[in-house]
Design an enzyme around this catalytic site. Structure first.
Site, mmCIF file in Angstrom:
data_model
loop_
_atom_site.group_PDB
_atom_site.id
_atom_site.type_symbol
_atom_site.label_atom_id
_atom_site.label_comp_id
_atom_site.label_asym_id
_atom_site.label_seq_id
_atom_site.Cartn_x
_atom_site.Cartn_y
_atom_site.Cartn_z
ATOM 1 C CB CYS A 8 -0.989 -0.020 1.168
ATOM 2 S SG CYS A 8 -0.239 0.069 2.805
ATOM 3 C CG ASN A 23 4.254 -1.777 5.207
ATOM 4 O OD1 ASN A 23 5.364 -2.115 5.563
ATOM 5 N ND2 ASN A 23 3.260 -2.642 5.152
ATOM 6 C CB CYS A 63 -3.841 1.538 7.081
ATOM 7 S SG CYS A 63 -3.623 2.993 8.124
ATOM 8 N NE ARG A 64 -4.529 1.599 1.749
ATOM 9 C CZ ARG A 64 -4.318 2.370 0.692
ATOM 10 N NH1 ARG A 64 -5.210 2.353 -0.297
ATOM 11 N NH2 ARG A 64 -3.252 3.131 0.622
ATOM 12 C CB SER A 65 0.159 -3.469 2.698
ATOM 13 O OG SER A 65 1.018 -2.575 3.346
ATOM 14 C CG ASP A 114 -5.390 5.976 2.503
ATOM 15 O OD1 ASP A 114 -5.427 5.579 3.690
ATOM 16 O OD2 ASP A 114 -4.508 6.715 2.057
HETATM 17 P P1 4NP Z 1 -1.866 2.841 4.105
HETATM 18 O O1 4NP Z 1 -2.519 4.164 4.677
HETATM 19 O O2 4NP Z 1 -1.305 3.174 2.757
HETATM 20 O O3 4NP Z 1 -3.026 1.891 4.027
HETATM 21 O O4 4NP Z 1 -0.821 2.416 5.111
HETATM 22 C C1 4NP Z 1 -1.849 5.377 4.773
HETATM 23 C C2 4NP Z 1 -1.019 5.614 5.831
HETATM 24 C C3 4NP Z 1 -0.387 6.828 5.945
HETATM 25 C C4 4NP Z 1 -0.582 7.818 4.988
HETATM 26 C C5 4NP Z 1 -1.414 7.566 3.920
HETATM 27 C C6 4NP Z 1 -2.036 6.344 3.807
HETATM 28 N N1 4NP Z 1 0.054 9.048 5.123
HETATM 29 O O5 4NP Z 1 -0.189 9.944 4.278
HETATM 30 O O6 4NP Z 1 0.833 9.260 6.074
#
Ligand code: 4NP
Length: 151
Positions: free
Chosen positions: A7, A10, A12-14, A123
């Site tokens: 993702c 790294n 939340c989703r992945s 997201d």
């Molecule tokens: P992820 O979510 O891609 O599912 O881990 C996010 C985590 C942090 C951010 C964006 C998406 N960020 O902008 O910090």
């Protein structure tokens, strides 16, 4: 067989996809290793987001021990399947691919549960708790499909 979930951050989703697949691989005693990475470096070394960890635990799946790392080009050498969460991750990973063999390893994860639809895992980072539950459910369904495919 080595599977990588990707993702943006790294956190939340992945990691949720990684934790779910690890759990199911262990339950089915399959010879598969699982890892996850982010295309961005903002959160390298951090544990998953506390909201994703809490949602995971509420569904009996701990992701507390995972730590964020950034996707690197050599991941194409170590992994057979690279599942990305959204089209932005897809473009970022594909931009690092060196050849057709690398490119053939990459797909959107939700094409497992919604074949050919090119859907994104939303997201959840800037939203509320319900977004984390929705992500969990999408990833639970997709990893069920993946286990069926690999078993
Ligand atoms: P992820 O979510 O891609 O599912 O881990 C996010 C985590 C942090 C951010 C964006 C998406 N960020 O902008 O910090």
């Amino acid at each position: 067989m080595n599977v990588l979930m990707v993702c943006l951050g790294n956190i939340c989703r992945s990691p949720m996809a990684d934790g779910l697949l690890r759990k199911k691989v262990a339950q089915h005693q399959l010879p598969i290793t699982v890892d996850s990475a982010g295309t961005a470096n903002y959160h390298v070394g951090k544990a998953p987001d506390s909201r994703m960890r809490a949602t995971a635990l509420s569904f009996d799946c701990s992701i507390d021990d995972l730590r964020a790392r950034q996707f690197v080009q050599s991941d194409f050498d170590h992994f057979d399947l690279i599942y990305v969460m959204d089209s932005s991750n897809y473009n970022n990973v594909m931009s690092l691919a060196r050849n057709d063999e690398d490119r053939a390893k990459v797909d959107l994860l939700l094409n497992l549960s919604y074949p050919g639809e090119n859907r994104n895992v939303p997201d959840p980072y800037y939203g509320g708790e319900e977004g984390f539950i929705e992500v969990y459910q999408l990833l639970n369904d997709a990893t069920d499909q993946l286990i069926q495919k690999l078993a």
